[in-house]
Design a protein around this motif. Structure first.
Motif, PDB file in Angstrom:
ATOM      1  N   ALA A  58       0.882  -1.317  -0.109  1.00 28.06           N
ATOM      2  CA  ALA A  58       0.098  -0.071   0.030  1.00 28.06           C
ATOM      3  C   ALA A  58       0.777   1.152   0.034  1.00 28.06           C
ATOM      4  O   ALA A  58       0.622   2.226  -0.407  1.00 28.06           O
ATOM      5  CB  ALA A  58      -0.896   0.043   1.280  1.00 28.06           C
ATOM      6  N   GLU A  59       2.131   1.228   0.701  1.00 25.01           N
ATOM      7  CA  GLU A  59       2.950   2.314   0.916  1.00 25.01           C
ATOM      8  C   GLU A  59       4.323   1.854   0.756  1.00 25.01           C
ATOM      9  O   GLU A  59       4.225   0.961   1.682  1.00 25.01           O
ATOM     10  CB  GLU A  59       2.385   3.230   1.891  1.00 25.01           C
ATOM     11  CG  GLU A  59       3.035   4.621   2.041  1.00 25.01           C
ATOM     12  CD  GLU A  59       2.835   5.455   3.102  1.00 25.01           C
ATOM     13  OE1 GLU A  59       3.283   6.352   3.346  1.00 25.01           O
ATOM     14  OE2 GLU A  59       1.566   4.979   3.790  1.00 25.01           O
ATOM     15  N   ILE A  60       5.313   2.624   0.574  1.00 30.93           N
ATOM     16  CA  ILE A  60       6.761   2.020   0.414  1.00 30.93           C
ATOM     17  C   ILE A  60       7.222   3.420   1.267  1.00 30.93           C
ATOM     18  O   ILE A  60       7.305   4.705   0.624  1.00 30.93           O
ATOM     19  CB  ILE A  60       7.283   1.948  -0.444  1.00 30.93           C
ATOM     20  CG1 ILE A  60       6.354   0.660  -1.306  1.00 30.93           C
ATOM     21  CG2 ILE A  60       8.867   1.555  -0.535  1.00 30.93           C
ATOM     22  CD1 ILE A  60       6.929   0.241  -2.684  1.00 30.93           C
ATOM     23  N   GLU A  61       8.270   3.205   2.326  1.00 30.44           N
ATOM     24  CA  GLU A  61       9.209   4.711   2.588  1.00 30.44           C
ATOM     25  C   GLU A  61      10.406   4.250   2.720  1.00 30.44           C
ATOM     26  O   GLU A  61      10.867   2.931   3.182  1.00 30.44           O
ATOM     27  CB  GLU A  61       8.661   4.909   4.127  1.00 30.44           C
ATOM     28  CG  GLU A  61       7.240   5.193   4.403  1.00 30.44           C
ATOM     29  CD  GLU A  61       7.022   5.399   5.838  1.00 30.44           C
ATOM     30  OE1 GLU A  61       7.791   6.271   6.588  1.00 30.44           O
ATOM     31  OE2 GLU A  61       6.034   4.841   6.420  1.00 30.44           O
ATOM     32  N   ARG A  62      11.632   4.932   2.338  1.00 26.22           N
ATOM     33  CA  ARG A  62      12.834   4.885   2.587  1.00 26.22           C
ATOM     34  C   ARG A  62      13.144   5.763   3.720  1.00 26.22           C
ATOM     35  O   ARG A  62      13.601   6.845   3.917  1.00 26.22           O
ATOM     36  CB  ARG A  62      13.454   5.504   1.141  1.00 26.22           C
ATOM     37  CG  ARG A  62      14.908   5.162   1.115  1.00 26.22           C
ATOM     38  CD  ARG A  62      15.367   3.881   0.960  1.00 26.22           C
ATOM     39  NE  ARG A  62      15.377   3.304  -0.514  1.00 26.22           N
ATOM     40  CZ  ARG A  62      16.080   2.475  -0.930  1.00 26.22           C
ATOM     41  NH1 ARG A  62      17.190   2.022  -0.205  1.00 26.22           N
ATOM     42  NH2 ARG A  62      15.993   2.016  -2.147  1.00 26.22           N
ATOM     43  N   VAL A  63      13.209   4.718   4.915  1.00 25.51           N
ATOM     44  CA  VAL A  63      13.668   5.043   6.173  1.00 25.51           C
ATOM     45  C   VAL A  63      14.971   5.519   6.382  1.00 25.51           C
ATOM     46  O   VAL A  63      15.384   6.753   6.995  1.00 25.51           O
ATOM     47  CB  VAL A  63      13.408   4.014   7.301  1.00 25.51           C
ATOM     48  CG1 VAL A  63      13.667   4.533   8.547  1.00 25.51           C
ATOM     49  CG2 VAL A  63      11.969   3.694   7.294  1.00 25.51           C
ATOM     50  N   THR A  64      15.864   4.835   5.718  1.00 26.33           N
ATOM     51  CA  THR A  64      17.312   5.520   5.486  1.00 26.33           C
ATOM     52  C   THR A  64      17.816   4.962   4.280  1.00 26.33           C
ATOM     53  O   THR A  64      17.181   4.230   3.364  1.00 26.33           O
ATOM     54  CB  THR A  64      18.250   4.716   6.668  1.00 26.33           C
ATOM     55  OG1 THR A  64      18.324   3.257   6.474  1.00 26.33           O
ATOM     56  CG2 THR A  64      17.803   4.903   7.807  1.00 26.33           C
ATOM     57  N   PRO A  65      18.829   5.229   3.832  1.00 27.70           N
ATOM     58  CA  PRO A  65      19.497   4.803   2.477  1.00 27.70           C
ATOM     59  C   PRO A  65      19.440   3.301   2.381  1.00 27.70           C
ATOM     60  O   PRO A  65      19.222   2.682   1.036  1.00 27.70           O
ATOM     61  CB  PRO A  65      20.764   5.516   2.504  1.00 27.70           C
ATOM     62  CG  PRO A  65      20.908   6.807   3.194  1.00 27.70           C
ATOM     63  CD  PRO A  65      19.932   6.341   4.497  1.00 27.70           C
ATOM     64  N   ARG A  66      19.488   2.622   3.450  1.00 31.43           N
ATOM     65  CA  ARG A  66      19.530   0.994   3.370  1.00 31.43           C
ATOM     66  C   ARG A  66      18.448   0.415   4.109  1.00 31.43           C
ATOM     67  O   ARG A  66      18.477  -0.706   4.314  1.00 31.43           O
ATOM     68  CB  ARG A  66      20.819   0.413   3.979  1.00 31.43           C
ATOM     69  CG  ARG A  66      22.160   0.970   3.346  1.00 31.43           C
ATOM     70  CD  ARG A  66      23.451   0.688   4.159  1.00 31.43           C
ATOM     71  NE  ARG A  66      24.756   0.983   3.507  1.00 31.43           N
ATOM     72  CZ  ARG A  66      25.315   2.244   3.669  1.00 31.43           C
ATOM     73  NH1 ARG A  66      24.726   2.965   4.634  1.00 31.43           N
ATOM     74  NH2 ARG A  66      26.458   2.323   3.116  1.00 31.43           N
ATOM     75  N   MET A  67      17.283   1.067   4.556  1.00 32.01           N
ATOM     76  CA  MET A  67      16.249   0.604   5.252  1.00 32.01           C
ATOM     77  C   MET A  67      15.104   1.101   4.526  1.00 32.01           C
ATOM     78  O   MET A  67      14.663   2.245   4.399  1.00 32.01           O
ATOM     79  CB  MET A  67      16.200   1.047   6.585  1.00 32.01           C
ATOM     80  CG  MET A  67      14.931   0.145   7.475  1.00 32.01           C
ATOM     81  SD  MET A  67      15.469  -1.450   7.639  1.00 32.01           S
ATOM     82  CE  MET A  67      16.945  -1.378   9.079  1.00 32.01           C
ATOM     83  N   ILE A  68      14.313   0.154   4.132  1.00 30.08           N
ATOM     84  CA  ILE A  68      12.940   0.283   3.304  1.00 30.08           C
ATOM     85  C   ILE A  68      12.012  -0.216   4.143  1.00 30.08           C
ATOM     86  O   ILE A  68      11.687  -1.438   4.794  1.00 30.08           O
ATOM     87  CB  ILE A  68      12.761  -0.320   1.926  1.00 30.08           C
ATOM     88  CG1 ILE A  68      14.226   0.019   1.004  1.00 30.08           C
ATOM     89  CG2 ILE A  68      11.586  -0.251   1.420  1.00 30.08           C
ATOM     90  CD1 ILE A  68      14.315  -0.855  -0.255  1.00 30.08           C
ATOM     91  N   ARG A  69      10.920   0.726   4.428  1.00 25.98           N
ATOM     92  CA  ARG A  69       9.841   0.276   5.368  1.00 25.98           C
ATOM     93  C   ARG A  69       8.427   0.069   4.177  1.00 25.98           C
ATOM     94  O   ARG A  69       8.295   0.922   3.513  1.00 25.98           O
ATOM     95  CB  ARG A  69       9.266   1.268   6.209  1.00 25.98           C
ATOM     96  CG  ARG A  69       8.193   1.244   7.081  1.00 25.98           C
ATOM     97  CD  ARG A  69       8.097   1.891   8.277  1.00 25.98           C
ATOM     98  NE  ARG A  69       9.179   1.700   9.186  1.00 25.98           N
ATOM     99  CZ  ARG A  69       9.713   2.431  10.023  1.00 25.98           C
ATOM    100  NH1 ARG A  69       9.280   3.654  10.202  1.00 25.98           N
ATOM    101  NH2 ARG A  69      10.654   2.242  10.693  1.00 25.98           N
ATOM    102  N   VAL A  70       8.070  -1.277   4.068  1.00 27.55           N
ATOM    103  CA  VAL A  70       6.748  -1.573   3.439  1.00 27.55           C
ATOM    104  C   VAL A  70       5.604  -1.720   4.172  1.00 27.55           C
ATOM    105  O   VAL A  70       5.636  -2.636   5.143  1.00 27.55           O
ATOM    106  CB  VAL A  70       7.280  -2.849   2.377  1.00 27.55           C
ATOM    107  CG1 VAL A  70       5.989  -3.047   1.457  1.00 27.55           C
ATOM    108  CG2 VAL A  70       8.346  -2.541   1.627  1.00 27.55           C
TER     109      VAL A  70
END
Length: 268
Positions: A20-32
């Motif tokens: 439903a949504e994707i966030e790039r929390v840090t350059p190496r961490m992706i929140r789905v």
């Protein structure tokens, strides 16, 4: 105070959820963030609860979990690709499951997360259950690398506002530090390994060796690369911590091993 580990099991059910949504929390961490109508019965009451996510394979096929009774029938079926991931957050009102991925290109989960788009589907199996440590603690110590950071961050965020926390989070560099909501008496130390390979440093061990423990009865959660945790296990024992009562050590991964079963007993 007496503490013990109590396991609560959940009914096993497979479901399919969509991005439903994707966030790039840090350059190496992706929140789905995953949502979908197939949400009924999804439960997660513990910070270390995990789901098995079933990904499309390299041929473009997507084998999804098949559950009969209380067993998954196709773990070893041809074309199956799954990995264990911690539940970062579960919002029942929004019917949304949130998972944090370390972005890299040497595994199916990291590659999938890097290229994920709204509407992409994942098979979701679990959580199978949760572990509760009974009783209260005067302080909490966390020693984790970025693979266990979602669990550790959830642990800290769900503590009471008056909790005492000493947390050490190993990440690549300052860009990988992320915002974590903390109680008032919380000290988070970010340990940067720089150019060193993940799972190759003793940063967490040295941090724990140097830590002057707060007064009272404490709980320690240590998780990350299995090999780096062995000396931490020994130090915990020397300091009087008891496995599954006042400490928990979880090898999330092992260098050179694909899809490590972190339920394996890793005691020496």
């Amino acid at each position: 105070m007496t503490h013990e580990r109590r396991i609560e099991m959940y009914p096993l059910k497979s479901r399919v959820l969509e991005v439903a949504e994707i966030e790039r929390v840090t350059p190496r961490m992706i929140r789905v963030h995953l949502e979908g109508p197939d949400f009924e019965g999804l439960q997660s009451d513990g910070f270390a609860d995990h789901v098995k996510l079933w990904f499309p394979n390299e041929d473009g096929d997507h084998v999804l979990p098949v559950v009969e009774g209380d067993r998954c029938l196709n773990f070893r079926a041809e074309g199956v690709v799954f990995r264990d991931y911690t539940v970062r957050h579960l919002d029942h009102d929004a019917r949304r499951l949130t998972i944090d991925f370390v972005a890299h290109d040497h595994g199916p989960a990291g590659r999938w997360a890097t290229n994920a788009a709204k509407g992409d589907r994942l098979g979701v199996l679990g959580p199978r259950g949760t572990a509760h440590i009974t009783g209260e603690f005067d302080y909490h110590v966390l020693l984790v690398d970025e693979t266990a950071l979602p669990a550790a961050a959830r642990y800290v965020e769900e503590l009471p506002e008056d909790a005492t926390v000493r947390a050490f989070f190993e990440v690549a560099d300052a860009d990988e530090e992320q915002l974590v909501r903390t109680p008032k008496d919380a000290e988070i130390t970010w340990l940067h390994r720089g150019d060193a390979e993940p799972g190759s440093t003793d940063l967490l061990l040295r941090a724990f060796e140097a830590l002057e423990l707060p007064e009272g009865d404490g709980f320690v959660y240590a998780a990350g690369e299995a090999g780096t945790l062995k000396p931490i296990r020994r130090l915990l024992k020397e300091r009087g911590f008891v496995r599954n009562e006042t400490c928990e050590v979880d090898g999330y991964w092992r260098r050179g091993t694909a899809n490590l079963d972190h339920h394996e007993d890793d005691d020496e």
